[in-house]
Write a protein that holds these residues in place. Structure first.
Motif, mmCIF file in Angstrom:
data_model
loop_
_atom_site.group_PDB
_atom_site.id
_atom_site.type_symbol
_atom_site.label_atom_id
_atom_site.label_comp_id
_atom_site.label_asym_id
_atom_site.label_seq_id
_atom_site.Cartn_x
_atom_site.Cartn_y
_atom_site.Cartn_z
ATOM 1 N N VAL A 4 0.876 -1.369 -0.065
ATOM 2 C CA VAL A 4 0.132 0.209 -0.092
ATOM 3 C C VAL A 4 0.863 1.129 -0.033
ATOM 4 C CG1 VAL A 4 -1.728 -1.153 1.230
ATOM 5 C CG2 VAL A 4 -0.156 0.110 2.430
ATOM 6 N N ALA A 5 0.438 2.370 -0.517
ATOM 7 C CA ALA A 5 0.955 3.695 -0.403
ATOM 8 C C ALA A 5 0.570 4.131 0.798
ATOM 9 C CB ALA A 5 0.507 4.443 -1.502
ATOM 10 N N PHE A 6 1.393 4.174 1.895
ATOM 11 C CA PHE A 6 1.233 4.612 3.257
ATOM 12 C C PHE A 6 1.187 6.188 3.325
ATOM 13 C CE2 PHE A 6 1.042 4.801 7.722
ATOM 14 C CZ PHE A 6 0.401 3.774 8.049
ATOM 15 N N PRO A 7 0.218 7.051 3.705
ATOM 16 C CA PRO A 7 0.370 8.211 3.680
ATOM 17 C C PRO A 7 1.033 9.085 4.760
ATOM 18 C CG PRO A 7 -1.724 7.864 4.970
ATOM 19 C CD PRO A 7 -1.144 6.419 4.177
ATOM 20 N N ASP A 8 1.746 10.146 4.227
ATOM 21 C CA ASP A 8 2.470 10.825 5.240
ATOM 22 C C ASP A 8 1.685 11.358 6.538
ATOM 23 O OD1 ASP A 8 4.773 10.913 3.522
ATOM 24 O OD2 ASP A 8 4.270 12.588 2.612
ATOM 25 N N GLY A 9 2.428 11.308 7.531
ATOM 26 C CA GLY A 9 1.852 11.945 8.509
ATOM 27 C C GLY A 9 1.869 10.953 9.772
ATOM 28 N N GLU A 10 1.383 11.213 10.991
ATOM 29 C CA GLU A 10 1.432 10.265 11.975
ATOM 30 C C GLU A 10 -0.033 9.743 12.217
ATOM 31 O OE1 GLU A 10 3.062 11.509 15.614
ATOM 32 O OE2 GLU A 10 4.585 12.717 14.567
ATOM 33 N N ILE A 12 -2.908 7.327 11.303
ATOM 34 C CA ILE A 12 -3.402 6.036 10.665
ATOM 35 C C ILE A 12 -4.794 6.388 9.996
ATOM 36 C CG2 ILE A 12 -3.485 3.722 10.471
ATOM 37 C CD1 ILE A 12 -1.468 3.612 12.543
ATOM 38 N N PRO A 13 -5.106 6.260 8.779
ATOM 39 C CA PRO A 13 -6.550 6.322 8.260
ATOM 40 C C PRO A 13 -7.352 5.307 8.670
ATOM 41 C CG PRO A 13 -4.911 6.081 6.510
ATOM 42 C CD PRO A 13 -4.160 6.052 7.883
ATOM 43 N N GLU A 14 -8.716 5.475 8.634
ATOM 44 C CA GLU A 14 -9.715 4.350 8.814
ATOM 45 C C GLU A 14 -9.373 3.108 7.934
ATOM 46 O OE1 GLU A 14 -11.934 4.032 11.242
ATOM 47 O OE2 GLU A 14 -11.246 5.804 12.151
ATOM 48 N N SER A 15 -8.913 3.337 6.571
ATOM 49 C CA SER A 15 -8.759 2.266 5.748
ATOM 50 C C SER A 15 -7.703 2.683 4.721
ATOM 51 C CB SER A 15 -9.941 1.835 5.046
ATOM 52 O OG SER A 15 -10.555 3.054 4.112
ATOM 53 N N LEU A 16 -6.998 1.664 4.184
ATOM 54 C CA LEU A 16 -5.913 1.907 3.141
ATOM 55 C C LEU A 16 -6.350 0.914 2.115
ATOM 56 C CD1 LEU A 16 -2.760 1.770 5.236
ATOM 57 C CD2 LEU A 16 -3.738 3.768 4.142
ATOM 58 N N THR A 17 -6.086 1.206 0.699
ATOM 59 C CA THR A 17 -6.136 0.238 -0.524
ATOM 60 C C THR A 17 -4.958 -0.196 -1.024
ATOM 61 O OG1 THR A 17 -8.293 1.368 -1.133
ATOM 62 C CG2 THR A 17 -7.473 0.158 -2.576
ATOM 63 N N LEU A 25 -8.775 -2.263 6.466
ATOM 64 C CA LEU A 25 -9.164 -1.436 7.680
ATOM 65 C C LEU A 25 -8.324 -1.339 8.739
ATOM 66 C CD1 LEU A 25 -12.867 -2.933 7.858
ATOM 67 C CD2 LEU A 25 -12.062 -1.016 6.488
ATOM 68 N N ARG A 26 -8.161 -0.093 9.447
ATOM 69 C CA ARG A 26 -7.418 0.004 10.392
ATOM 70 C C ARG A 26 -7.580 -1.055 11.624
ATOM 71 N NH1 ARG A 26 -7.520 5.865 12.915
ATOM 72 N NH2 ARG A 26 -9.532 5.346 13.463
ATOM 73 N N GLY A 27 -6.395 -1.408 12.053
ATOM 74 C CA GLY A 27 -6.580 -2.476 13.060
ATOM 75 C C GLY A 27 -6.601 -3.782 12.558
ATOM 76 N N THR A 28 -6.682 -4.074 11.401
ATOM 77 C CA THR A 28 -6.761 -5.585 10.845
ATOM 78 C C THR A 28 -5.516 -5.792 10.007
ATOM 79 O OG1 THR A 28 -7.667 -4.723 8.735
ATOM 80 C CG2 THR A 28 -9.311 -5.484 10.235
ATOM 81 N N ALA A 29 -4.290 -5.178 10.146
ATOM 82 C CA ALA A 29 -3.145 -5.714 9.426
ATOM 83 C C ALA A 29 -1.879 -4.771 10.265
ATOM 84 C CB ALA A 29 -3.153 -5.195 8.049
ATOM 85 N N GLU A 30 -0.989 -5.169 10.070
ATOM 86 C CA GLU A 30 0.260 -4.455 10.460
ATOM 87 C C GLU A 30 1.320 -3.879 9.428
ATOM 88 O OE1 GLU A 30 3.260 -7.122 12.308
ATOM 89 O OE2 GLU A 30 2.088 -8.749 11.708
#
Length: 60
Positions: A4-10, A12-17, A25-30
């Motif tokens: 995934v392209a992890f966004p800048d900043g501290e 963590i978004p609700e979801s990543l594609t 979804l946040r909390g379902t992966a590391e």
């Protein structure tokens, strides 16, 4: 393992594609600092390549 392209900043978004389209979804992966495990083939195919050496910043 998905890529995934992890966004800048501290924050963590609700979801990543992932590049393959998988919704994570946040909390379902590391988040890993380096590749580990069996990669998703479609993510590998769709992930952008690094810039050619001539375009890397000095000292990289």
């Amino acid at each position: 393992m998905h890529i995934v392209a992890f966004p800048d900043g501290e924050e963590i978004p609700e979801s990543l594609t992932a590049y393959c389209g998988e919704l994570i979804l946040r909390g379902t992966a590391e988040a890993l600092t380096k590749p580990c495990g069996m990669p998703c083939t479609l993510c590998l195919w769709r992930a952008p390549l690094p810039p050619p050496p001539s375009e890397l910043p000095a000292g990289a």
